[in-house]
Design a protein around this motif. Structure first.
Motif, short mmCIF file in Angstrom:
data_model
loop_
_atom_site.label_atom_id
_atom_site.label_comp_id
_atom_site.label_asym_id
_atom_site.label_seq_id
_atom_site.Cartn_x
_atom_site.Cartn_y
_atom_site.Cartn_z
N ARG A 81 -32.73 12.29 2.49
CA ARG A 81 -33.07 10.95 2.71
C ARG A 81 -34.48 10.40 2.32
NH1 ARG A 81 -35.89 8.44 6.78
NH2 ARG A 81 -35.28 6.34 7.56
N LEU A 124 -35.18 7.43 -0.24
CA LEU A 124 -35.95 6.27 0.25
C LEU A 124 -37.39 6.24 -0.36
CD1 LEU A 124 -35.00 5.99 3.85
CD2 LEU A 124 -33.97 4.77 1.79
N HIS A 150 -34.54 2.10 -0.66
CA HIS A 150 -33.45 1.67 0.35
C HIS A 150 -32.28 2.30 -0.52
CE1 HIS A 150 -33.11 -1.08 -3.30
NE2 HIS A 150 -31.86 -1.31 -2.95
N GLU A 193 -31.37 2.77 8.08
CA GLU A 193 -31.88 1.75 7.20
C GLU A 193 -30.89 0.61 6.79
OE1 GLU A 193 -32.95 0.32 3.48
OE2 GLU A 193 -31.23 1.77 3.61
N ARG A 209 -31.69 -3.50 7.35
CA ARG A 209 -31.54 -4.67 6.34
C ARG A 209 -30.04 -5.26 6.65
NH1 ARG A 209 -30.31 -3.26 1.91
NH2 ARG A 209 -29.62 -1.12 2.20
#
Length: 266
Positions: free
Chosen positions: A70, A74, A79, A125, A129
């Protein structure tokens, strides 16, 4: 900013086909599997379409590995728009009373704990968003008695319930989930099936067909199927029409005894 997809089990078979298909659609790819060498081969195919490819050798059943993936992804991309939980494991089928408990549990950990950890790592995440897709590669074996393949069936039934639970929690958030059964595909995992020689050629589906189904599900046209189990042979437009006529079908699961012509899942 380009869309980004993370595919687990991306070193070969269905995972590689999905990665290549998404690269054709303009996605940059984060490729995850245990073996770095085959991942580099997939990365080269992705880059051949002018897309970025990041490889991460990791064991998705280990929380530390998943958290490291992760952070790396990222940091590199900022993203993740799409998570495809494709990595899977099926040991040699045998009666439950004769199964080595550690081997049985390894199937559960790979097919259920792994996707759960990946979802938990990337979902916050996506929610922040207000957008994203999670596709869990599943199997019809999770909806019926699987005999000597009990660990695989149990793991896939659990994955169905995981998809159900998370889909219900995030409904209306902009994050969309699907279970996808890719049919019976010739892979390293299916090469050990005891009925391999008895299966007709017509029973098999190419990995590219599953990849195309993933691309369809990511088109946005089928978001009303959020939380659904979809088989490779399903007509998605027909499913949309049926749901429009009866909202109770929205969360319909696969039949316990599927018709033989649709019974293609490993």
């Amino acid at each position: 900013m380009p869309d980004v997809a993370l595919v687990t089990g991306a070193s070969r078979g269905i995972g590689r086909a999905i990665a290549v298909r998404l690269a054709k659609s303009g996605y940059d790819l984060a490729l995850v599997a245990r073996s770095e060498g085959p991942l580099r081969e997939t990365a080269a195919l992705v880059e051949g379409f002018g897309r970025r490819a990041l490889t991460a050798a990791a064991d998705i059943t280990r929380r530390g590995d998943v958290e490291a993936v992760r952070a790396t992804v990222l940091d590199a991309f900022g993203h993740v728009d799409v998570l495809v939980n494709n990595a899977g494991y099926a040991s040699r089928p045998q009666p439950f009373a004769e199964w080595d408990p550690d081997d049985w549990w390894q199937v559960i950990e790979t097919n259920l704990r792994g996707p759960a950890l990946m979802c938990r790592a990337l979902l916050p995440e996506m929610l922040a968003r207000r957008g994203g897709y999670i596709i869990n590669i599943n199997s019809l074996q999770g909806s019926r008695v699987s005999g000597a393949g009990s660990a695989y069936g149990v793991s896939k039934a659990g994955l169905m319930r995981l998809t159900d639970a998370v889909a219900d929690e995030v409904r209306g958030s902009g994050v969309t989930l699907f279970d996808l059964s890719p049919g019976l595909v010739r892979t390293e995992m299916t090469s050990g099936r005891p009925d391999l020689d008895a299966l007709p050629e017509s029973a098999w589906s190419p990995p590219e067909a599953a990849a195309e189904k993933v691309a369809q599900l990511l088109s946005g046209r089928y978001d009303a199927l959020h939380g659904r189990f979809v088989h490779l042979t399903d007509d998605l437009d027909d499913l949309l029409g049926r749901i429009a006529g009866d909202a109770r079908l929205l969360r319909m699961q696969p039949p316990a005894d599927p018709a033989p012509e649709n019974d293609k899942t490993a």
